[in-house]
Enzyme design. Structure first.
Site, PDB file in Angstrom:
ATOM      1  N   SER A  92       3.002  -2.074  10.488  1.00 35.26           N
ATOM      2  CA  SER A  92       4.441  -2.136  10.777  1.00 35.26           C
ATOM      3  C   SER A  92       5.061  -3.505  10.514  1.00 35.26           C
ATOM      4  O   SER A  92       5.931  -3.955  11.265  1.00 35.26           O
ATOM      5  CB  SER A  92       4.721  -1.683  12.215  1.00 35.26           C
ATOM      6  OG  SER A  92       4.326  -0.324  12.391  1.00 35.26           O
TER       7      SER A  92
ATOM      8  N   ASN B 266       0.874  -1.173   0.000  1.00 30.79           N
ATOM      9  CA  ASN B 266       0.000   0.000   0.000  1.00 30.79           C
ATOM     10  C   ASN B 266       0.911   1.221   0.000  1.00 30.79           C
ATOM     11  O   ASN B 266       1.457   1.582   1.031  1.00 30.79           O
ATOM     12  CB  ASN B 266      -0.895  -0.044   1.250  1.00 30.79           C
ATOM     13  CG  ASN B 266      -1.716   1.227   1.433  1.00 30.79           C
ATOM     14  OD1 ASN B 266      -1.788   2.063   0.526  1.00 30.79           O
ATOM     15  ND2 ASN B 266      -2.323   1.386   2.597  1.00 30.79           N
TER      16      ASN B 266
HETATM   17  P1  PGA Z   1       2.528   0.301   7.730  1.00 29.10           P
HETATM   18  O1  PGA Z   1       1.077   0.525   7.037  1.00 29.10           O
HETATM   19  O2  PGA Z   1       3.070  -1.001   7.180  1.00 29.10           O
HETATM   20  O3  PGA Z   1       3.336   1.487   7.307  1.00 29.10           O
HETATM   21  O4  PGA Z   1       2.292   0.239   9.192  1.00 29.10           O
HETATM   22  C1  PGA Z   1       0.203  -0.548   6.814  1.00 29.10           C
HETATM   23  C2  PGA Z   1      -1.061  -0.034   6.183  1.00 29.10           C
HETATM   24  O5  PGA Z   1      -1.516   1.062   6.563  1.00 29.10           O
HETATM   25  O6  PGA Z   1      -1.649  -0.687   5.301  1.00 29.10           O
END
Ligand code: PGA
Length: 254
Positions: free
Chosen positions: A212, A9
């Protein structure tokens, strides 16, 4: 056996030149990732570019949102039919940033799921609780309600054509990931919710974890019985990190 799926994403990031380099990096290892599904979701304007770069490869492309409308006087919106028209296969729906910053309710998300399915896209339905909700012991109630709205609006069979992403809001972009046990517990709960409607659908639907995920914690997360891959934000912007996560998913197969 559910095929793991890892999706990047990209959120509000990218340039034509940067996308080209990032996709080239990801494609350099696609041939080793045949046992999993891999896709990236760039901002709308870059979807055609990335579809072009991924043409003839197994890399899928998706949108990060879509309208619940298919055409008409809806200034600024993008219809799911438009995403499929330019070659996207997936669309992320109900991401917590859409829910929190743009007022998307469970009902709106359900309408978007319906429109996306109608357009032939695979919705990636995001669910998850805030820190406040977790601390108030409301995680299951929140996730149950988020799912119930989509089941009510689309029927349980719709989940045969969808992917679910469990993303605890407190773990998104914070560097604070759910422990594999915490994530597994909610993934099993989600599958249980679907199971009360249709056991076969519950067994077949893929449930990604998001929040994360990094190359260093992916293997442990993906090793859990009800975690079928990940929805990756920050770490999807670097080919090497994203590929490390994809490899961890591929390693759970076979
Ligand atoms: P992140 O985002 O891996 O930066 O925590 C995940 C997401 O919002 O789909």
């Amino acid at each position: 056996m559910r095929k793991p799926i890892v999706v990047g994403n990209w959120k509000l990031n990218g340039t034509e030149a940067g996308n080209e380099a990032l996709v080239a990096g990801v494609l350099s290892e696609m041939s080793n990732l045949a046992d999993i599904d891999v896709a990236v979701c760039p901002p709308f304007v870059y979807v055609p570019q990335v579809v072009g770069l991924a043409k003839g490869t197994a890399l899928g492309v998706g949108g990060q949102n879509c309208s619940e409308q298919s055409s008409g006087a809806f200034t600024g919106e993008v219809a799911p039919e438009m995403l499929s028209d330019v070659g996207a296969r997936y669309v992320i729906l109900g991401h917590s940033e859409r829910r929190a910053l743009y007022g998307e309710t469970d009902e709106i998300v359900s309408e978007k799921v319906k429109a996306a399915l109608h357009a032939g896209l695979t919705p990636i339905l995001c669910v998850g609780e805030t820190l406040e909700e977790r601390e108030a012991d409301e995680t299951e109630a929140v996730v149950r309600q988020q799912l119930a709205a989509v089941i009510a609006g689309n029927g349980i069979k719709a989940f045969e054509r969808m992917v679910i992403a469990y993303e605890p809001v407190w773990a998104i972009g914070t560097g604070r990931t759910a422990s594999p046990e915490q994530a597994q517990q909610v993934h099993a709960f989600i599958r249980g919710q679907l199971d009360s409607h249709d056991a076969r659908v519950a067994q077949s639907v893929r449930i990604q974890y998001g929040g994360s995920v990094k190359p260093g914690n992916a293997a442990e997360l993906f090793g859990q019985p009800d975690i079928d891959g990940g929805l990756i934000g920050g770490a999807s912007l670097k080919a090497e990190d994203f590929l490390g996560i994809c490899r961890a998913a591929a390693d759970t197969v076979g």
